[in-house]
Design a protein around this motif. Structure first.
Motif, PDB file in Angstrom:
ATOM      1  N   TYR A   1     -19.015  55.622  71.334  1.00 45.25           N
ATOM      2  CA  TYR A   1     -17.923  55.091  71.990  1.00 45.25           C
ATOM      3  C   TYR A   1     -16.597  55.461  71.182  1.00 45.25           C
ATOM      4  O   TYR A   1     -16.704  56.215  70.087  1.00 45.25           O
ATOM      5  N   ILE A   2     -15.703  55.853  72.036  1.00 45.74           N
ATOM      6  CA  ILE A   2     -14.250  56.219  71.552  1.00 45.74           C
ATOM      7  C   ILE A   2     -13.090  55.510  71.758  1.00 45.74           C
ATOM      8  O   ILE A   2     -13.209  54.545  72.682  1.00 45.74           O
ATOM      9  N   ASP A   3     -12.126  55.689  70.908  1.00 45.94           N
ATOM     10  CA  ASP A   3     -10.758  54.989  71.017  1.00 45.94           C
ATOM     11  C   ASP A   3      -9.924  56.152  71.785  1.00 45.94           C
ATOM     12  O   ASP A   3      -9.868  57.232  71.251  1.00 45.94           O
ATOM     13  N   GLU A   4      -9.888  56.036  73.077  1.00 45.22           N
ATOM     14  CA  GLU A   4      -9.121  56.794  73.931  1.00 45.22           C
ATOM     15  C   GLU A   4      -7.765  57.520  73.496  1.00 45.22           C
ATOM     16  O   GLU A   4      -7.591  58.448  73.441  1.00 45.22           O
ATOM     17  N   ALA A   5      -7.199  56.560  72.863  1.00 43.08           N
ATOM     18  CA  ALA A   5      -5.905  56.794  72.061  1.00 43.08           C
ATOM     19  C   ALA A   5      -5.903  57.891  71.000  1.00 43.08           C
ATOM     20  O   ALA A   5      -5.051  58.589  70.771  1.00 43.08           O
TER      21      ALA A   5
ATOM     22  N   GLU B   1     -24.927  61.484  62.985  1.00 43.27           N
ATOM     23  CA  GLU B   1     -23.958  61.725  61.872  1.00 43.27           C
ATOM     24  C   GLU B   1     -23.513  63.037  62.014  1.00 43.27           C
ATOM     25  O   GLU B   1     -22.462  63.518  61.753  1.00 43.27           O
ATOM     26  N   GLY B   2     -24.459  63.968  62.703  1.00 46.81           N
ATOM     27  CA  GLY B   2     -24.027  65.695  62.696  1.00 46.81           C
ATOM     28  C   GLY B   2     -23.029  65.510  63.878  1.00 46.81           C
ATOM     29  O   GLY B   2     -22.507  66.861  64.328  1.00 46.81           O
ATOM     30  N   PHE B   3     -22.688  64.510  64.751  1.00 50.36           N
ATOM     31  CA  PHE B   3     -21.607  64.761  65.677  1.00 50.36           C
ATOM     32  C   PHE B   3     -20.329  64.058  65.392  1.00 50.36           C
ATOM     33  O   PHE B   3     -20.182  63.234  64.369  1.00 50.36           O
ATOM     34  N   PRO B   4     -19.254  64.755  65.797  1.00 48.35           N
ATOM     35  CA  PRO B   4     -18.019  64.242  65.318  1.00 48.35           C
ATOM     36  C   PRO B   4     -17.222  63.219  65.879  1.00 48.35           C
ATOM     37  O   PRO B   4     -16.229  62.565  65.259  1.00 48.35           O
ATOM     38  N   TRP B   5     -17.744  62.339  66.890  1.00 46.25           N
ATOM     39  CA  TRP B   5     -17.191  61.241  67.533  1.00 46.25           C
ATOM     40  C   TRP B   5     -17.005  60.090  66.739  1.00 46.25           C
ATOM     41  O   TRP B   5     -16.134  59.144  67.198  1.00 46.25           O
ATOM     42  N   SER B   6     -17.550  59.772  65.568  1.00 45.82           N
ATOM     43  CA  SER B   6     -17.467  58.461  65.004  1.00 45.82           C
ATOM     44  C   SER B   6     -16.164  58.652  64.300  1.00 45.82           C
ATOM     45  O   SER B   6     -15.683  57.510  63.964  1.00 45.82           O
ATOM     46  N   ARG B   7     -15.560  59.655  64.264  1.00 43.36           N
ATOM     47  CA  ARG B   7     -14.287  59.776  63.660  1.00 43.36           C
ATOM     48  C   ARG B   7     -13.166  59.393  64.674  1.00 43.36           C
ATOM     49  O   ARG B   7     -12.009  58.982  64.300  1.00 43.36           O
ATOM     50  N   PHE B   8     -13.477  59.139  65.970  1.00 46.47           N
ATOM     51  CA  PHE B   8     -12.665  58.518  66.798  1.00 46.47           C
ATOM     52  C   PHE B   8     -13.261  57.257  67.694  1.00 46.47           C
ATOM     53  O   PHE B   8     -12.839  57.215  68.560  1.00 46.47           O
ATOM     54  N   GLY B   9     -13.996  56.749  67.116  1.00 46.58           N
ATOM     55  CA  GLY B   9     -14.525  55.476  67.371  1.00 46.58           C
ATOM     56  C   GLY B   9     -15.881  55.153  66.936  1.00 46.58           C
ATOM     57  O   GLY B   9     -15.717  55.084  65.494  1.00 46.58           O
TER      58      GLY B   9
ATOM     59  N   GLU C   1     -23.314  54.237  68.122  1.00 46.40           N
ATOM     60  CA  GLU C   1     -24.377  53.138  67.881  1.00 46.40           C
ATOM     61  C   GLU C   1     -25.746  54.065  67.976  1.00 46.40           C
ATOM     62  O   GLU C   1     -25.884  54.441  69.037  1.00 46.40           O
ATOM     63  N   VAL C   2     -26.929  53.803  67.118  1.00 42.86           N
ATOM     64  CA  VAL C   2     -27.948  54.408  67.445  1.00 42.86           C
ATOM     65  C   VAL C   2     -29.210  53.143  67.707  1.00 42.86           C
ATOM     66  O   VAL C   2     -29.108  52.035  66.599  1.00 42.86           O
TER      67      VAL C   2
END
Length: 124
Positions: free
Chosen positions: A8-12, A97-105, A108-109
């Motif tokens: 999940y990402i926050d597009e902004a 956790e090896g993917f960067p996208w939790s910094r932008f949203g 969920e596993v």
């Protein structure tokens, strides 16, 4: 065991990144995904188009309605998924956790239910 990693990402937040930074993150993400695929840990991976391209279908009171976009308004939107193979939920979380996208949203596993077991149980 199979686990679905929902991104999940926050597009902004993503749109605020300079293009070079986004490209660097995406390149690293794809390289990491390729490594996991070679190890047999990543079974499938896809990005999704923006929510404005989606349709939501609801059937209530004998009527089917089709709506533009997702039904619920939310700041974070589903941007993609990865199907993982891992020995435990904890291992699947470590992979995520090896993917960067939790910094932008958020990521969920969730364990994938054994549909063949369900099929046997209901006699389908």
């Amino acid at each position: 065991m199979k686990f679905l990693m929902l991104v999940y990402i926050d597009e902004a937040l993503l749109e605020a990144l300079p293009q070079e930074e986004f490209d660097r993150l995406m390149r690293g993400c794809l390289q990491h995904a390729d490594e996991l695929a070679c190890e047999g840990r990543l079974l499938a991976s896809q990005q999704l188009e923006p929510p404005r391209t989606a349709r939501s279908i609801r059937h209530r009171d004998g009527r089917t309605r089709v709506y533009d976009g997702p039904f619920a308004e939310t700041k974070e939107v589903l941007a993609g998924f990865n199907l993982l193979e891992a020995d435990s939920l904890e291992e699947a979380v470590r992979i995520a956790e090896g993917f960067p996208w939790s910094r932008f949203g958020s990521i969920e596993v969730r364990p994938v239910r054994d549909i063949d077991a369900v099929r046997r149980r209901v006699g389908a």
